[in-house]
Design a protein around this motif. Structure first.
Motif, short mmCIF file in Angstrom:
data_model
loop_
_atom_site.label_atom_id
_atom_site.label_comp_id
_atom_site.label_asym_id
_atom_site.label_seq_id
_atom_site.Cartn_x
_atom_site.Cartn_y
_atom_site.Cartn_z
N TYR A 114 0.93 -1.11 0.05
CA TYR A 114 -0.04 0.02 -0.19
C TYR A 114 0.99 1.43 0.19
CZ TYR A 114 -4.40 -2.57 0.78
OH TYR A 114 -5.44 -3.53 0.86
N GLU A 127 -6.95 -2.83 -5.70
CA GLU A 127 -7.82 -3.99 -6.48
C GLU A 127 -7.09 -5.13 -6.99
OE1 GLU A 127 -8.11 -0.83 -6.71
OE2 GLU A 127 -9.76 -0.08 -5.45
N VAL A 130 -5.04 -7.21 -4.83
CA VAL A 130 -5.60 -8.03 -4.09
C VAL A 130 -6.12 -9.24 -4.97
CG1 VAL A 130 -7.85 -8.63 -3.09
CG2 VAL A 130 -6.73 -6.57 -2.37
N ALA A 154 0.15 -2.95 5.06
CA ALA A 154 -1.13 -3.70 4.60
C ALA A 154 -1.50 -4.62 5.57
CB ALA A 154 -1.03 -4.11 3.15
N HIS A 156 -3.56 -5.33 8.15
CA HIS A 156 -5.00 -5.85 8.32
C HIS A 156 -5.63 -6.51 6.99
CE1 HIS A 156 -9.67 -5.38 8.12
NE2 HIS A 156 -9.16 -5.73 9.44
N ASP A 157 -5.49 -5.87 5.88
CA ASP A 157 -5.97 -6.36 4.60
C ASP A 157 -5.27 -7.69 4.48
OD1 ASP A 157 -7.70 -4.32 4.77
OD2 ASP A 157 -7.04 -3.44 2.85
N ALA A 160 -6.51 -10.57 6.18
CA ALA A 160 -7.95 -10.80 5.82
C ALA A 160 -8.14 -11.56 4.59
CB ALA A 160 -8.62 -9.35 5.83
N VAL A 161 -7.31 -11.17 3.53
CA VAL A 161 -7.46 -12.15 2.45
C VAL A 161 -6.87 -13.49 2.68
CG1 VAL A 161 -6.31 -12.20 0.07
CG2 VAL A 161 -6.97 -9.86 0.89
#
Length: 275
Positions: A114, A127, A130, A154, A156-157, A160-161
């Motif tokens: 990020y 996008e 990801v 990045a 958290h994301d 999560a992925v």
């Protein structure tokens, strides 16, 4: 890294060691002779094997060639998250073929970055990153190989992925650069954390605290050469022969005997990569 500073002197040997993540093409290796010379320099100080990592297709092709030229070299292949916008069907087909080579021990480096979007021309949008990350996760699971992660700002994301997709059996956070909370979240999931020369930077307070918390069985050491040269050589070119400097800095931070930590990280690398 700066070409203005000369290459550092070799450290005192420390054995055994494995460089869990480097980029020998970016260090100047181009053919069997230059690959052998680079590994010979590493071997002279106790670094027995190395994993050279791709961040684009050309680097992936070279990594596989290099690993087949020299049995002390292993490869990891993927498109770097900042290049995920180039992950079209042709790239996927070639990466899948390359990743299936027996000398490829991981799918990576992939993940999320990020920091660079909006700063780097042509950088993949979040996008696309990801979507690319999800594809690489699936590839690693289908091949039964470790997933090597690049994570920049990045946390958290990214977690999560991994949770959403279902992580592969083995996940390696290369050049871990987050704080203690992220380290513990990764440890609890069984992920492996690899530390580079940044752990020797005295101003990297949060990272240095995180490095103290990782269990012995979940830790690796790497150069990420030619980048992230350890203190006091910041700005000079990095290479696999520099790994003992980073290992000793990590051992001091964790209050461990360097020789013992070298054995621990080497055993972990052999187990994680199957080498």
């Amino acid at each position: 890294m700066s070409s203005r500073r000369p290459a550092p002197e070799p450290p005192e040997p420390l054995s055994p060691l494995i460089d869990a993540h480097t980029h020998i093409d970016a260090c100047g290796a181009t053919d069997p002779e230059s690959v052998a010379a680079l590994v010979d320099r590493a071997r002279a100080v106790g670094v027995r094997e190395l994993v050279t990592v791709a961040d684009d297709l050309e680097a992936a092709r070279f990594a596989v060639r290099a690993a087949n030229w020299d049995d002390r070299v292993y490869a990891a292949v993927a498109l770097h998250p900042t290049r995920a916008n180039h992950l079209d069907d042709a790239a996927k087909a070639e990466l899948e073929q390359l990743a299936g080579d027996p000398r490829v021990v991981a799918v990576g480096e992939t993940g999320l970055d990020y920091y660079w979007p909006g700063k780097l021309d042509g950088c993949a949008a979040i996008e696309d990153q990801v979507e690319g990350f999800r594809w690489h996760i699936d590839l690693a699971k289908r091949l039964g190989k470790p997933l090597m992660i690049h994570n920049r700002e990045a946390d958290h994301d990214l977690l999560a992925v991994l949770l959403d997709e279902g992580a592969p059996e083995t996940v390696i956070f290369h050049c871990f650069s987050s704080d203690a909370n992220m380290a513990m979240a990764c440890v609890e999931e069984g992920y492996v954390l690899s530390f580079s020369g940044t752990v020797s930077f005295k101003n990297a307070h949060e990272l240095r605290e995180a490095a103290k918390l990782v269990p012995d069985e979940q830790i690796l050491v790497e150069t990420d050469a030619p980048f992230l040269t350890p203190h006091p050589f910041r700005g000079a070119p990095n290479e696999s022969y520099m790994l003992p400097y980073t290992l000793r800095a990590l051992a001091e931070l964790r209050e461990q005997d360097p020789a013992q930590l070298a054995k621990i990280t080497t055993a972990n690398a052999r187990r994680v990569y199957g080498i």
